[in-house]
Design a protein around this motif. Structure first.
Motif, PDB file in Angstrom:
ATOM      1  N   GLY A  12     -17.153   1.065  21.669  1.00  0.00           N
ATOM      2  CA  GLY A  12     -17.247   1.519  20.285  1.00  0.00           C
ATOM      3  C   GLY A  12     -16.050   2.365  19.891  1.00  0.00           C
ATOM      4  O   GLY A  12     -15.233   2.759  20.717  1.00  0.00           O
ATOM      5  N   GLY A  13     -15.967   2.653  18.601  1.00  0.00           N
ATOM      6  CA  GLY A  13     -14.851   3.449  18.102  1.00  0.00           C
ATOM      7  C   GLY A  13     -13.669   2.623  17.674  1.00  0.00           C
ATOM      8  O   GLY A  13     -12.557   3.143  17.548  1.00  0.00           O
ATOM      9  N   GLY A  14     -13.883   1.305  17.458  1.00  0.00           N
ATOM     10  CA  GLY A  14     -12.799   0.445  17.015  1.00  0.00           C
ATOM     11  C   GLY A  14     -11.756   0.219  18.092  1.00  0.00           C
ATOM     12  O   GLY A  14     -12.030   0.286  19.292  1.00  0.00           O
ATOM     13  N   LYS A  15     -10.516  -0.033  17.677  1.00  0.00           N
ATOM     14  CA  LYS A  15      -9.430  -0.330  18.611  1.00  0.00           C
ATOM     15  C   LYS A  15      -8.993   0.898  19.409  1.00  0.00           C
ATOM     16  O   LYS A  15      -8.168   0.797  20.314  1.00  0.00           O
ATOM     17  CB  LYS A  15      -8.248  -0.909  17.836  1.00  0.00           C
ATOM     18  N   GLU A  16      -9.503   2.066  19.083  1.00  0.00           N
ATOM     19  CA  GLU A  16      -9.141   3.271  19.832  1.00  0.00           C
ATOM     20  C   GLU A  16      -9.958   3.419  21.121  1.00  0.00           C
ATOM     21  O   GLU A  16      -9.660   4.285  21.947  1.00  0.00           O
ATOM     22  CB  GLU A  16      -9.323   4.508  18.953  1.00  0.00           C
ATOM     23  N   ASP A  17     -10.994   2.596  21.275  1.00  0.00           N
ATOM     24  CA  ASP A  17     -11.811   2.608  22.499  1.00  0.00           C
ATOM     25  C   ASP A  17     -12.342   4.003  22.813  1.00  0.00           C
ATOM     26  O   ASP A  17     -12.295   4.470  23.965  1.00  0.00           O
ATOM     27  CB  ASP A  17     -10.994   2.078  23.684  1.00  0.00           C
ATOM     28  N   LYS A  18     -12.879   4.681  21.823  1.00  0.00           N
ATOM     29  CA  LYS A  18     -13.330   6.065  22.001  1.00  0.00           C
ATOM     30  C   LYS A  18     -14.595   6.181  22.835  1.00  0.00           C
ATOM     31  O   LYS A  18     -14.799   7.172  23.534  1.00  0.00           O
ATOM     32  CB  LYS A  18     -13.589   6.712  20.635  1.00  0.00           C
ATOM     33  N   SER A  65     -27.245   4.787  26.806  1.00  0.00           N
ATOM     34  CA  SER A  65     -26.365   5.834  27.319  1.00  0.00           C
ATOM     35  C   SER A  65     -24.975   5.647  26.736  1.00  0.00           C
ATOM     36  O   SER A  65     -24.369   4.578  26.906  1.00  0.00           O
ATOM     37  CB  SER A  65     -26.303   5.786  28.847  1.00  0.00           C
ATOM     38  N   VAL A  66     -24.458   6.660  26.054  1.00  0.00           N
ATOM     39  CA  VAL A  66     -23.157   6.584  25.382  1.00  0.00           C
ATOM     40  C   VAL A  66     -22.194   7.562  26.051  1.00  0.00           C
ATOM     41  O   VAL A  66     -22.501   8.752  26.197  1.00  0.00           O
ATOM     42  CB  VAL A  66     -23.275   6.906  23.881  1.00  0.00           C
ATOM     43  N   TYR A  67     -21.028   7.071  26.444  1.00  0.00           N
ATOM     44  CA  TYR A  67     -20.002   7.876  27.105  1.00  0.00           C
ATOM     45  C   TYR A  67     -18.763   7.970  26.214  1.00  0.00           C
ATOM     46  O   TYR A  67     -18.433   7.022  25.486  1.00  0.00           O
ATOM     47  CB  TYR A  67     -19.595   7.247  28.439  1.00  0.00           C
ATOM     48  N   GLU A  68     -18.071   9.116  26.292  1.00  0.00           N
ATOM     49  CA  GLU A  68     -16.779   9.246  25.593  1.00  0.00           C
ATOM     50  C   GLU A  68     -15.665   8.994  26.603  1.00  0.00           C
ATOM     51  O   GLU A  68     -15.846   9.203  27.812  1.00  0.00           O
ATOM     52  CB  GLU A  68     -16.651  10.627  24.930  1.00  0.00           C
ATOM     53  N   THR A  69     -14.504   8.526  26.133  1.00  0.00           N
ATOM     54  CA  THR A  69     -13.424   8.154  27.033  1.00  0.00           C
ATOM     55  C   THR A  69     -12.341   9.225  27.157  1.00  0.00           C
ATOM     56  O   THR A  69     -11.310   8.983  27.782  1.00  0.00           O
ATOM     57  CB  THR A  69     -12.776   6.839  26.572  1.00  0.00           C
ATOM     58  N   ASP A 103     -31.951  -4.330  22.193  1.00  0.00           N
ATOM     59  CA  ASP A 103     -30.544  -4.703  22.076  1.00  0.00           C
ATOM     60  C   ASP A 103     -29.834  -3.705  21.168  1.00  0.00           C
ATOM     61  O   ASP A 103     -30.475  -2.999  20.365  1.00  0.00           O
ATOM     62  CB  ASP A 103     -30.419  -6.116  21.505  1.00  0.00           C
ATOM     63  N   PHE A 104     -28.502  -3.652  21.287  1.00  0.00           N
ATOM     64  CA  PHE A 104     -27.701  -2.855  20.371  1.00  0.00           C
ATOM     65  C   PHE A 104     -26.298  -3.450  20.288  1.00  0.00           C
ATOM     66  O   PHE A 104     -25.866  -4.186  21.182  1.00  0.00           O
ATOM     67  CB  PHE A 104     -27.635  -1.385  20.811  1.00  0.00           C
ATOM     68  N   CYS A 105     -25.575  -3.162  19.215  1.00  0.00           N
ATOM     69  CA  CYS A 105     -24.200  -3.644  19.072  1.00  0.00           C
ATOM     70  C   CYS A 105     -23.418  -2.684  18.179  1.00  0.00           C
ATOM     71  O   CYS A 105     -23.936  -2.159  17.195  1.00  0.00           O
ATOM     72  CB  CYS A 105     -24.154  -5.061  18.510  1.00  0.00           C
ATOM     73  N   TRP A 106     -22.150  -2.451  18.559  1.00  0.00           N
ATOM     74  CA  TRP A 106     -21.281  -1.521  17.850  1.00  0.00           C
ATOM     75  C   TRP A 106     -20.656  -2.164  16.612  1.00  0.00           C
ATOM     76  O   TRP A 106     -20.371  -3.369  16.595  1.00  0.00           O
ATOM     77  CB  TRP A 106     -20.138  -1.079  18.752  1.00  0.00           C
ATOM     78  N   SER A 107     -20.369  -1.332  15.620  1.00  0.00           N
ATOM     79  CA  SER A 107     -19.486  -1.743  14.543  1.00  0.00           C
ATOM     80  C   SER A 107     -18.110  -2.024  15.134  1.00  0.00           C
ATOM     81  O   SER A 107     -17.657  -1.300  16.027  1.00  0.00           O
ATOM     82  CB  SER A 107     -19.380  -0.635  13.491  1.00  0.00           C
ATOM     83  N   PRO A 108     -17.393  -3.066  14.664  1.00  0.00           N
ATOM     84  CA  PRO A 108     -16.053  -3.351  15.201  1.00  0.00           C
ATOM     85  C   PRO A 108     -15.014  -2.292  14.850  1.00  0.00           C
ATOM     86  O   PRO A 108     -13.957  -2.241  15.477  1.00  0.00           O
ATOM     87  CB  PRO A 108     -15.688  -4.691  14.536  1.00  0.00           C
ATOM     88  N   THR A 109     -15.309  -1.440  13.854  1.00  0.00           N
ATOM     89  CA  THR A 109     -14.288  -0.511  13.361  1.00  0.00           C
ATOM     90  C   THR A 109     -14.692   0.952  13.418  1.00  0.00           C
ATOM     91  O   THR A 109     -13.829   1.826  13.491  1.00  0.00           O
ATOM     92  CB  THR A 109     -13.925  -0.847  11.904  1.00  0.00           C
ATOM     93  N   ASP A 110     -15.982   1.263  13.371  1.00  0.00           N
ATOM     94  CA  ASP A 110     -16.439   2.642  13.263  1.00  0.00           C
ATOM     95  C   ASP A 110     -17.330   3.018  14.451  1.00  0.00           C
ATOM     96  O   ASP A 110     -17.823   2.156  15.177  1.00  0.00           O
ATOM     97  CB  ASP A 110     -17.219   2.849  11.956  1.00  0.00           C
TER      98      ASP A 110
END
Length: 381
Positions: A114-120, A131-135, A153-160
């Motif tokens: 998640g976090g778009g192209k920044e891979d946050k 479980s959500v981890y920060e990079t 199930d879950f899925c991230w926004s491609p940009t946000d």
């Protein structure tokens, strides 16, 4: 291979014997090519993050006691340095949530970025939790998972930094990260199945909902459309002209306001196009009785391939959605895969056989030529 439009042929750029011992996989932006080898950790699966900053790998360890399950080893590497940023070692049962891929029952990719192209951020689905981890430090956010009973199930926004989750017989919800605030929820009743489709800019989320009839003897399909960028995230419900039609395929136009649906129960289903521009879903047209079971938009939008894969004998119809007209019809007998190049100028179709490991590859010329940067090799162990 280098695709030279002037010569109308593909020229070899680099060839190496035994380059891989299993499979190869391109990174999302085409900067890297991953190859798999027996030495070292015996990696079985790989997955790049959308921004190509990280590479996740999966390998297994056979138990010493036959009564125990396989242990799965997951590593997340920094692509530029090759450094292991995070490691997980657990039983295969801990990673068997969602659709499994056949490798010791593991659901792959386990981590969703998640976090778009920044891979946050990256996250994984567990039993009654996400479980959500920060990079930045590769730590679990707030040192605890988001508890959601029966989450499927879950899925991230491609940009946000927003993800959508689905709980059977309850709701679809949107969560903001890192605050973990629930932004919006849609209560769903009598649900048989649910699929979520993000538009590439993260402006819309379409949720395909298969519901039971009141007698629960049959199902019908409807859609819930979330307008993510608008105030309070309004939701619009809509159905096909015949809500009893089976939905075979759904696809958003990249960066656009249109989507296509293949629907129907006949050997030749219909294909309908819709627009969500102006705050309302409106049908553009329906193409009757098409030999298609898959949809492939050009990365530039405007054009789409109505593809008849596998049992549909490899027929391809190129359709201009702006003009609402067919450009060309061609075929590649028994084709199984379709891939656009990033510019939308070329299309590759292929016939693959997983058992005999043979491939027949055909390139279709759409518009003009393109170029890519020369690759370099990085090894992960």
């Amino acid at each position: 291979m280098w695709n030279d439009a002037r010569q109308l042929k593909a020229d070899p750029v680099h060839k190496r014997p035994f380059w891989t011992e299993s499979f190869v996989q391109w990174s999302p932006l085409g900067s890297y090519l991953a190859t798999v080898h027996r030495q070292g950790a015996a990696v079985k699966l790989v997955d790049f993050s959308p921004g190509e900053k990280y590479l996740a790998t999966c390998s297994s360890q056979k138990p010493s006691n036959l009564r125990d399950t396989h242990r799965v080893v997951l590593n997340i590497f920094d692509v530029r340095t090759g450094k292991v940023m995070k490691e997980f070692k657990e039983s295969a049962d801990e990673f068997a949530f969602g659709d499994t891929c056949g490798f010791t029952g593991v659901s792959w990719p386990i981590f969703r970025w998640g976090g778009g192209k920044e891979d946050k951020y990256f996250a994984r689905l567990g039993k009654n939790a996400i479980s959500v981890y920060e990079t930045e430090k590769f730590k679990l956010i707030d040192k605890k998972s988001i508890e959601v009973e029966n989450v499927m199930d879950f899925c991230w926004s491609p940009t946000d930094s927003i993800f959508a989750l689905f709980v059977p017989e309850l709701a679809v919800s949107l969560f903001q990260i890192p605050s973990k605030v629930e932004l919006r929820q849609r209560i769903l009743f009598r649900v048989s199945d649910c699929k979520m489709y993000w538009q590439s800019n993260g402006e819309y989320l379409a949720v395909k909902v298969e519901r039971y009839t009141k007698t629960k003897t049959n199902t019908y399909t409807g859609f819930e459309l979330f307008r993510i960028k608008e105030r309070d995230i309004p939701i619009e419900a809509f159905e096909l002209d015949n809500k009893n039609d089976k939905v075979i395929s759904f696809a958003w136009e990249p960066k656009g306001d249109r989507f296509a649906v293949i629907h129907g129960d006949n050997p030749r289903p219909d294909v309908s196009f819709y627009s969500v521009k102006g705050g309302k879903v409106s049908k553009l047209t329906t193409l009757k009785q098409k030999q298609a079971n898959a949809l492939f938009w050009s990365p530039s939008g405007y054009f789409i391939i109505l593809a008849g894969l596998k049992g549909f004998n490899g027929q391809f119809e190129f359709y201009n959605v702006d003009e609402l007209q067919t450009i060309a019809i061609t075929e590649h007998f028994m084709a199984t895969d379709v891939e656009w190049d990033p510019t939308g100028r070329y299309v590759a179709t292929s016939v693959t056989s997983g058992h005999e490991m043979e491939m027949d590859l055909t390139f279709g010329h759409a518009m003009a030529s393109y170029s890519t940067a020369y690759p370099r090799t990085i090894s992960f162990r």
